[in-house]
Design a protein around this motif. Structure first.
Motif, PDB file in Angstrom:
ATOM      1  N   GLU A  46       0.675  -1.173   0.126  1.00 25.55           N
ATOM      2  CA  GLU A  46       0.130   0.048   0.042  1.00 25.55           C
ATOM      3  C   GLU A  46       1.016   1.252  -0.083  1.00 25.55           C
ATOM      4  O   GLU A  46       0.334   2.359  -0.844  1.00 25.55           O
ATOM      5  CB  GLU A  46      -0.991   0.189   1.143  1.00 25.55           C
ATOM      6  N   GLY A  47       2.066   1.141   0.756  1.00 22.42           N
ATOM      7  CA  GLY A  47       2.941   2.355   0.859  1.00 22.42           C
ATOM      8  C   GLY A  47       3.539   2.508  -0.831  1.00 22.42           C
ATOM      9  O   GLY A  47       3.873   3.752  -1.019  1.00 22.42           O
ATOM     10  N   ILE A  48       3.635   1.585  -1.752  1.00 26.65           N
ATOM     11  CA  ILE A  48       4.107   1.657  -2.967  1.00 26.65           C
ATOM     12  C   ILE A  48       3.000   2.584  -3.514  1.00 26.65           C
ATOM     13  O   ILE A  48       3.448   3.523  -4.340  1.00 26.65           O
ATOM     14  CB  ILE A  48       4.361   0.378  -3.637  1.00 26.65           C
ATOM     15  N   ARG A  49       2.071   2.228  -3.579  1.00 25.18           N
ATOM     16  CA  ARG A  49       0.921   3.059  -4.279  1.00 25.18           C
ATOM     17  C   ARG A  49       1.024   4.516  -3.914  1.00 25.18           C
ATOM     18  O   ARG A  49       0.941   5.428  -4.583  1.00 25.18           O
ATOM     19  CB  ARG A  49      -0.365   2.320  -3.992  1.00 25.18           C
ATOM     20  N   LEU A  50       0.902   4.810  -2.505  1.00 24.80           N
ATOM     21  CA  LEU A  50       0.954   5.913  -1.959  1.00 24.80           C
ATOM     22  C   LEU A  50       2.287   6.942  -2.487  1.00 24.80           C
ATOM     23  O   LEU A  50       2.144   7.850  -2.951  1.00 24.80           O
ATOM     24  CB  LEU A  50       0.915   5.948  -0.493  1.00 24.80           C
ATOM     25  N   ALA A  51       3.436   6.043  -2.254  1.00 28.01           N
ATOM     26  CA  ALA A  51       4.645   6.636  -2.893  1.00 28.01           C
ATOM     27  C   ALA A  51       4.588   7.092  -4.195  1.00 28.01           C
ATOM     28  O   ALA A  51       4.874   8.189  -4.737  1.00 28.01           O
ATOM     29  CB  ALA A  51       5.915   5.815  -2.598  1.00 28.01           C
ATOM     30  N   SER A  52       4.059   6.186  -5.073  1.00 32.52           N
ATOM     31  CA  SER A  52       3.943   6.390  -6.454  1.00 32.52           C
ATOM     32  C   SER A  52       3.096   7.584  -6.800  1.00 32.52           C
ATOM     33  O   SER A  52       3.349   8.647  -7.408  1.00 32.52           O
ATOM     34  CB  SER A  52       3.146   5.328  -7.183  1.00 32.52           C
ATOM     35  N   SER A  53       2.055   7.753  -5.829  1.00 30.04           N
ATOM     36  CA  SER A  53       1.247   9.075  -6.072  1.00 30.04           C
ATOM     37  C   SER A  53       1.871  10.318  -5.734  1.00 30.04           C
ATOM     38  O   SER A  53       1.818  11.320  -6.638  1.00 30.04           O
ATOM     39  CB  SER A  53      -0.236   8.726  -5.152  1.00 30.04           C
ATOM     40  N   ILE A  54       2.455  10.208  -4.439  1.00 31.96           N
ATOM     41  CA  ILE A  54       3.261  11.534  -4.174  1.00 31.96           C
ATOM     42  C   ILE A  54       4.357  11.884  -5.305  1.00 31.96           C
ATOM     43  O   ILE A  54       4.593  13.088  -5.581  1.00 31.96           O
ATOM     44  CB  ILE A  54       3.501  11.187  -2.816  1.00 31.96           C
ATOM     45  N   LEU A  55       5.200  10.723  -5.721  1.00 34.43           N
ATOM     46  CA  LEU A  55       6.274  10.880  -6.520  1.00 34.43           C
ATOM     47  C   LEU A  55       5.839  11.673  -7.880  1.00 34.43           C
ATOM     48  O   LEU A  55       6.613  12.538  -8.516  1.00 34.43           O
ATOM     49  CB  LEU A  55       6.986   9.685  -6.731  1.00 34.43           C
ATOM     50  N   SER A  56       4.666  11.136  -8.182  1.00 31.96           N
ATOM     51  CA  SER A  56       3.923  11.677  -9.659  1.00 31.96           C
ATOM     52  C   SER A  56       3.648  13.394  -9.309  1.00 31.96           C
ATOM     53  O   SER A  56       3.624  14.037 -10.413  1.00 31.96           O
ATOM     54  CB  SER A  56       2.943  10.870  -9.891  1.00 31.96           C
ATOM     55  N   LYS A  57       3.282  13.591  -8.172  1.00 34.73           N
ATOM     56  CA  LYS A  57       2.814  15.058  -7.895  1.00 34.73           C
ATOM     57  C   LYS A  57       3.898  15.956  -7.726  1.00 34.73           C
ATOM     58  O   LYS A  57       3.959  16.986  -8.021  1.00 34.73           O
ATOM     59  CB  LYS A  57       1.882  15.150  -6.858  1.00 34.73           C
ATOM     60  N   ILE A  58       5.074  15.441  -7.213  1.00 36.26           N
ATOM     61  CA  ILE A  58       6.404  16.324  -6.853  1.00 36.26           C
ATOM     62  C   ILE A  58       6.933  16.878  -8.212  1.00 36.26           C
ATOM     63  O   ILE A  58       7.324  18.116  -8.127  1.00 36.26           O
ATOM     64  CB  ILE A  58       7.279  15.444  -6.082  1.00 36.26           C
TER      65      ILE A  58
END
Length: 91
Positions: A22-34
């Protein structure tokens, strides 16, 4: 779970720790927005690294650096702290 240890906008680097799938999905979302100018499938990259690293990436610090290049796309470097570079991705 996702932990962010450091983020340096001027150096274009971030250090994170992903505690689960689940952390991978969250990290993916945040990294895409950065950095929305990068076209990187973060979820795929993190999943692949998770599958290749002995014991997975859970509870390991991941450093991501973006290196701009003149007249070319940027390079994204993903490494695990205290280990080797895991991915170099042209964006």
């Amino acid at each position: 779970m996702l932990k962010i240890y450091s983020y340096d906008e001027t150096e274009s680097s971030i250090v994170i720790e992903v505690g689960s799938r689940e952390g991978i999905r969250l990290a993916s979302s945040i990294l895409s927005k950065i950095n929305e100018d990068l076209f990187v499938d973060w979820e795929y990259v993190l999943e692949e690294i998770n599958d290749r690293v002995n014991g997975g990436i859970a509870d390991k610090k991941i450093q991501i650096s973006i290196i701009p290049r003149k007249d070319k796309d940027s390079l994204v470097i993903v490494s695990l702290q205290h280990e080797e570079v895991m991915a170099i991705i042209p964006s």
